[in-house]
Design a protein around this motif. Structure first.
Motif, short mmCIF file in Angstrom:
data_model
loop_
_atom_site.label_atom_id
_atom_site.label_comp_id
_atom_site.label_asym_id
_atom_site.label_seq_id
_atom_site.Cartn_x
_atom_site.Cartn_y
_atom_site.Cartn_z
N ARG A 267 -40.22 -22.45 3.68
CA ARG A 267 -40.40 -23.33 4.84
C ARG A 267 -39.73 -23.34 6.06
NH1 ARG A 267 -44.41 -28.60 4.91
NH2 ARG A 267 -44.07 -29.25 6.95
N HIS A 268 -38.51 -23.20 5.65
CA HIS A 268 -37.33 -23.29 6.75
C HIS A 268 -37.71 -21.78 7.33
CE1 HIS A 268 -33.61 -23.31 8.73
NE2 HIS A 268 -33.07 -22.13 8.26
N ARG A 269 -37.78 -20.86 6.73
CA ARG A 269 -37.85 -19.48 7.39
C ARG A 269 -38.97 -19.31 8.17
NH1 ARG A 269 -40.43 -14.84 6.61
NH2 ARG A 269 -41.57 -15.50 4.88
N VAL A 270 -40.32 -20.05 7.85
CA VAL A 270 -41.47 -19.84 8.31
C VAL A 270 -41.24 -20.60 9.68
CG1 VAL A 270 -43.65 -20.49 8.45
CG2 VAL A 270 -42.80 -19.10 6.76
N ALA A 271 -40.59 -21.75 9.75
CA ALA A 271 -40.69 -22.67 10.79
C ALA A 271 -39.65 -22.12 11.87
CB ALA A 271 -40.23 -24.21 10.40
N MET A 272 -38.32 -21.47 11.34
CA MET A 272 -37.45 -21.06 12.46
C MET A 272 -38.16 -19.64 13.15
SD MET A 272 -35.87 -23.56 12.38
CE MET A 272 -34.26 -23.83 13.05
N LEU A 273 -38.70 -18.83 12.46
CA LEU A 273 -39.21 -17.64 12.90
C LEU A 273 -40.30 -18.20 13.94
CD1 LEU A 273 -39.59 -15.32 10.00
CD2 LEU A 273 -38.11 -15.13 11.72
N ALA A 274 -41.07 -19.17 13.48
CA ALA A 274 -42.22 -19.63 14.57
C ALA A 274 -41.33 -20.12 15.59
CB ALA A 274 -43.03 -20.84 13.77
N SER A 275 -40.43 -21.01 15.55
CA SER A 275 -39.57 -21.48 16.61
C SER A 275 -39.17 -20.34 17.61
CB SER A 275 -38.31 -22.29 16.17
OG SER A 275 -38.75 -23.16 15.54
N PHE A 276 -38.35 -19.38 16.98
CA PHE A 276 -38.08 -18.04 17.64
C PHE A 276 -39.30 -17.51 18.53
CE2 PHE A 276 -36.53 -13.97 18.45
CZ PHE A 276 -35.48 -14.06 19.10
N GLY A 277 -40.38 -17.48 17.84
CA GLY A 277 -41.68 -16.83 18.45
C GLY A 277 -41.93 -17.58 19.59
N LEU A 278 -41.99 -19.02 19.47
CA LEU A 278 -42.20 -19.71 20.64
C LEU A 278 -41.48 -19.60 21.53
CD1 LEU A 278 -43.55 -22.83 18.45
CD2 LEU A 278 -45.00 -21.87 19.96
N PHE A 279 -40.01 -19.60 21.33
CA PHE A 279 -39.05 -19.33 22.41
C PHE A 279 -39.31 -18.26 23.15
CE2 PHE A 279 -34.86 -17.61 23.32
CZ PHE A 279 -34.48 -18.49 24.33
N ALA A 280 -39.67 -17.01 22.46
CA ALA A 280 -39.79 -15.68 23.03
C ALA A 280 -41.19 -15.73 23.98
CB ALA A 280 -40.13 -14.64 22.04
N GLY A 281 -42.16 -16.37 23.57
CA GLY A 281 -43.30 -16.50 24.16
C GLY A 281 -42.95 -17.23 25.54
N PHE A 282 -42.36 -18.51 25.30
CA PHE A 282 -41.88 -19.03 26.66
C PHE A 282 -40.77 -18.49 27.65
CE2 PHE A 282 -38.39 -21.26 28.91
CZ PHE A 282 -38.89 -22.44 29.45
N LEU A 283 -40.29 -17.46 26.99
CA LEU A 283 -39.39 -16.88 27.91
C LEU A 283 -40.02 -15.66 28.84
CD1 LEU A 283 -36.37 -16.77 28.62
CD2 LEU A 283 -35.78 -15.10 26.77
N VAL A 284 -40.88 -14.98 28.02
CA VAL A 284 -41.93 -13.97 28.53
C VAL A 284 -42.64 -14.53 29.72
CG1 VAL A 284 -43.87 -12.37 28.04
CG2 VAL A 284 -42.04 -12.34 26.67
N LEU A 285 -43.24 -15.81 29.39
CA LEU A 285 -44.10 -16.39 30.37
C LEU A 285 -43.24 -17.02 31.63
CD1 LEU A 285 -46.51 -18.48 28.29
CD2 LEU A 285 -47.08 -16.63 29.78
N TYR A 286 -41.87 -17.39 31.23
CA TYR A 286 -41.26 -17.71 32.56
C TYR A 286 -40.63 -16.79 33.01
CZ TYR A 286 -37.10 -19.98 34.65
OH TYR A 286 -36.30 -20.45 35.68
N LEU A 287 -40.36 -15.75 32.71
CA LEU A 287 -39.97 -14.48 33.40
C LEU A 287 -40.87 -13.85 34.25
CD1 LEU A 287 -37.09 -13.35 31.08
CD2 LEU A 287 -36.88 -14.28 32.84
N TYR A 288 -42.07 -13.85 33.78
CA TYR A 288 -42.94 -13.19 34.42
C TYR A 288 -43.47 -14.21 35.70
CZ TYR A 288 -47.94 -11.92 35.58
OH TYR A 288 -48.98 -11.39 36.42
#
Length: 187
Positions: free
Chosen positions: A77-98
């Protein structure tokens, strides 16, 4: 199964961090021409800050779930949650930089100068500083986890650095939401 050679974790962390931060600073500094990214309707550009605030709130939730899961010994569950967190961060960053690239830079603060100087700017500075600090920490803990079997991770600095990264990440996401509210809600 090893995805990342163990002896290359620090090198890969450094390379990924430098490349990521170079892209962030280039976009924030207006060095990436808007012609290099696809055009979007104005409503999409205007919606990105709200979407990013929602992504930040969800990431706060997934980081918290991941933190609680590992404290309870639920590694999967930790692994899934942290990978999801990183994916959300990456999505945030892509949208912000765009958005930065399309609009030519950060949005000006529309509120009073006193609020800008004594509230908004300090909050924004801390948010940005923590986001920058988090990038190499996040890469490092992810690469440590990807380079070792689960049974070997406790012998690494993954937990110690992960706690620091998660704490700073939570603060940065929270301050990002406050910055959004100041820019788009209060003023």
């Amino acid at each position: 199964m090893e995805y990342v050679p163990r002896e290359r974790v620090r090198l890969l962390t450094g390379v990924l961090s430098v490349v990521s931060l170079a892209i962030v600073f280039a976009a924030a500094g207006g060095r990436i021409p808007s012609s290099s990214v696809p055009a979007a309707p104005e409503w999409v550009i205007e919606t990105i800050p709200l979407v990013n605030a929602v992504l930040s709130a969800v990431a706060i939730g997934t980081i918290t779930v991941g933190w609680r899961a590992i404290r309870r010994g639920d590694i999967e569950r930790h692994r899934v949650a942290m990978l999801a967190s990183f994916g959300l961060f990456a999505g945030f960053l892509v949208l912000y930089l765009y958005r930065l690239t399309v609009t030519g830079g950060p949005q000006p603060f529309p509120g009073p100068d006193a609020v800008y100087q004594f509230v908004y700017l300090p909050l924004l500075a801390i948010h940005i500083f923590l986001a920058i600090v988090c990038i190499p920490l996040l890469y490092y803990v992810l690469l440590l986890a990807a380079s070792r079997p689960v049974t070997e991770i406790p012998q690494t600095s993954h937990a110690r650095i992960g706690r620091v990264a998660a704490t700073l990440w939570l603060i940065s996401f929270s301050l990002g939401i406050v910055v959004f509210v100041l820019l788009h809600g209060v003023y």
